[in-house]
Design an enzyme around this catalytic site. Structure first.
Site, PDB file in Angstrom:
ATOM      1  N   HIS A 156       0.837  -1.213   0.000  1.00  0.00           N
ATOM      2  CA  HIS A 156       0.000   0.000   0.000  1.00  0.00           C
ATOM      3  C   HIS A 156       0.869   1.260   0.000  1.00  0.00           C
ATOM      4  O   HIS A 156       0.437   2.311   0.459  1.00  0.00           O
ATOM      5  CB  HIS A 156      -0.944   0.051   1.208  1.00  0.00           C
ATOM      6  CG  HIS A 156      -1.723  -1.203   1.431  1.00  0.00           C
ATOM      7  ND1 HIS A 156      -2.994  -1.397   0.940  1.00  0.00           N
ATOM      8  CD2 HIS A 156      -1.400  -2.367   2.065  1.00  0.00           C
ATOM      9  CE1 HIS A 156      -3.429  -2.600   1.290  1.00  0.00           C
ATOM     10  NE2 HIS A 156      -2.470  -3.218   1.963  1.00  0.00           N
ATOM     11  N   SER A 277      15.276  21.788 -15.596  1.00  0.00           N
ATOM     12  CA  SER A 277      14.062  22.579 -15.848  1.00  0.00           C
ATOM     13  C   SER A 277      14.470  23.893 -16.493  1.00  0.00           C
ATOM     14  O   SER A 277      15.554  24.416 -16.231  1.00  0.00           O
ATOM     15  CB  SER A 277      13.358  22.841 -14.516  1.00  0.00           C
ATOM     16  OG  SER A 277      12.627  24.043 -14.570  1.00  0.00           O
ATOM     17  N   LYS A 283      16.330  21.854 -10.372  1.00  0.00           N
ATOM     18  CA  LYS A 283      15.660  20.608 -10.753  1.00  0.00           C
ATOM     19  C   LYS A 283      16.557  19.592 -11.456  1.00  0.00           C
ATOM     20  O   LYS A 283      17.394  19.945 -12.277  1.00  0.00           O
ATOM     21  CB  LYS A 283      14.465  20.911 -11.673  1.00  0.00           C
ATOM     22  CG  LYS A 283      13.315  21.602 -10.990  1.00  0.00           C
ATOM     23  CD  LYS A 283      12.621  20.742  -9.946  1.00  0.00           C
ATOM     24  CE  LYS A 283      11.784  19.670 -10.546  1.00  0.00           C
ATOM     25  NZ  LYS A 283      10.450  20.092 -10.904  1.00  0.00           N
ATOM     26  N   GLU A 290       9.729   8.772 -16.567  1.00  0.00           N
ATOM     27  CA  GLU A 290       8.371   9.289 -16.799  1.00  0.00           C
ATOM     28  C   GLU A 290       7.879   8.961 -18.201  1.00  0.00           C
ATOM     29  O   GLU A 290       6.730   8.586 -18.420  1.00  0.00           O
ATOM     30  CB  GLU A 290       8.348  10.799 -16.590  1.00  0.00           C
ATOM     31  CG  GLU A 290       8.571  11.202 -15.139  1.00  0.00           C
ATOM     32  CD  GLU A 290       8.813  12.699 -15.025  1.00  0.00           C
ATOM     33  OE1 GLU A 290       7.839  13.455 -15.087  1.00  0.00           O
ATOM     34  OE2 GLU A 290       9.986  13.112 -14.907  1.00  0.00           O
TER      35      GLU A 290
END
Ligand code: ARG
Length: 459
Positions: A156, A277, A283, A290
């Site tokens: 979970h 970024s 970043k 992704e």
């Protein structure tokens, strides 16, 4: 513009129809299969005395010339030639003249396309399998490198029990191993030659389909001509296998993304496999993971697309079936890219062992082991579970870990606890006592690694 099928037509083809009908823009990638298939077919026609030996030689020479024209970029693909099959045949006529017309004896584009696409997906499935093996090698190397590194295991996405990082990696090894075996099964089923089925009913010529099968690396010809030209199960199967691979990669990607967050910081990507970024200077983004996760959407879409196209199609060939190609090509291209970039990225990760170790103190990862301790001292497990639940609640209030409790505090919950309790529930013990077959102990993971090596040896 002349068409190969122009005989019964009295008018030029409408331009919009030509554009709509054409598959040349995407089926040209099967040129090699088309030419190899045609050469095998022509050899068989000559062997059976259906065409002359010299005619076959001219045909083969012409086809090989076309192959090199395509490969050196001088071949012109034209929309009005409709598809790769007619494009090549038309060029063959330009090169060797009327004898080119003999190539299509005892053949239809229906069995021709069934052959080409089969050979194409067979070739690509083998490529995908090679890439999966490479991924497995990377997983094995990482497992050996971080064999004894302990991380929290989750259910979970809540902390559950400590596990070895290598055990976690070897779970993915098993998933991709199943994908490899799915490809192997697929290769067995696809191993039949459809050429020789003709348009749908077979042909009146005395073919030797077994000879063609052998030439093209199939173990036998298909048994039913209708099925041969109507069947696209193999495309659906590969699209399904690719979907499962993509789902596996997507789950792995999700974990890489989570592990890279500041909140987790379990791993770090190499700078060469991360992106920045345009506005936020700090970043470092896991774009690869992704995008691999994102591609799963289109890959599932391609599977749904072909399943839906084939649904309710009457036998035998229908033009709908031309829609079988772009989706599977897209799935093949994207899964190959995804696997390759994923293992390349994975090979360069670094694991923040210290950060992980520190974080292991929170989350009561050894709670089950305390309950197991009691159960091994004859307390019924349900009761042990309740006692440890109370211990956890007590620790939560005091903001301490179970290991911070004194023996007196343990005794407040149960007199069964002995002075070995703390040494029994160290994180290392929690891992290594999970020695049941398939568990996370170092010994078990070593066995998994040995088996993995054997599996990769026979690649
Ligand atoms: N381009 C067609 C396809 O991909 C080839 C087969 C055409 N056959 C036909 N009878 N029109 O399906």
């Amino acid at each position: 513009m002349k068409k190969l099928w122009e005989g019964r037509f009295n008018k030029e083809t409408n331009k919009l129809l030509e554009k709509f009908n054409a598959s040349i823009t995407f089926d040209k990638r099967m040129y090699e299969e088309d030419i190899t298939g045609s050469i095998a077919h022509s050899r068989m026609l000559a062997k059976q005395g259906i065409i002359g030996k010299d005619e076959q030689e001219q045909i083969e020479k012409g086809l090989l010339q076309i192959k090199s024209e395509i490969e050196n970029g001088t071949f012109e693909f034209k929309i009005e030639d409709e598809d790769i099959h007619m494009s090549i045949e038309k060029r063959l006529t330009e090169i060797i003249g009327a004898v080119a017309g003999k190539l299509h004896t005892a053949r239809s584009r229906n069995d021709q396309v069934a052959l080409d696409v089969r050979m194409y997906v067979r070739k690509e499935a083998k490529e995908i399998k090679k890439l999966l093996f490479h991924l497995e090698h990377t997983l094995l190397e990482l497992s050996e490198k971080y064999k004894t590194t302990i991380i929290p295991g989750y259910t979970h996405l809540q902390r559950a029990q400590p596990i070895l990082f290598s055990h976690h990696l070897m779970a993915y090894f098993q998933m991709f191993k199943r994908d490899i075996s799915r490809i192997d099964d697929f290769l067995v089923r696809i191993d039949e030659l459809p050429l020789g089925a003709g348009a749908l009913a077979g042909t009146t010529f005395n073919l030797d389909r077994h000879f063609v099968a052998e030439q093209l690396g199939f173990s036998k010809p298909t048994e039913n001509s209708l099925d041969s030209v109507s069947d696209r199960d193999f495309i659906i199967e590969l699209a399904m296998i690719i979907s499962v691979i993509s789902m596996h990669l997507s789950r792995f990607s999700e974990e890489v993304i989570i592990w890279c967050t500041s909140e987790f910081s379990f791993i770090q990507l190499d700078d060469s496999f991360a992106t920045g970024s345009s506005i936020m200077p700090q970043k470092k983004n896991p774009d690869i993971a992704e995008l691999v996760r994102g591609k799963t959407g289109r890959i599932y879409g391609n599977l749904m697309g072909i399943l839906t196209t084939m649904k309710a199609l009457p036998l035998a060939y229908n033009k709908d079936m031309q829609e079988d190609k772009e989706g599977i090509f897209d799935s093949i291209d994207n899964i190959k890219l995804s696997i390759e970039i994923f293992y390349s990225m994975l090979a360069t990760i670094s694991v923040n062992e210290e950060k992980i170790l520190k974080s292991m103190r929170a989350g009561f990862l050894n709670a089950t082991d305390v309950a197991d301790y009691l159960a091994k001292h004859n307390v019924p497990f349900r009761q042990a579970h309740k006692i440890v639940g109370e211990i956890v609640s007590y620790c939560e209030n005091k903001n301490i870990a179970i290991d911070d409790m004194s023996l007196d505090e343990f005794h407040n919950f149960s007199k069964v606890f002995g002075d070995d309790i703390l040494s029994e529930i160290t994180i290392e013990n929690c891992v290594n006592k999970r020695n049941s077959f398939g568990g996370t102990s170092v010994k078990n993971v070593e066995m998994q690694i040995e088996n993995a090596k054997k599996f990769l040896d026979v690649e």
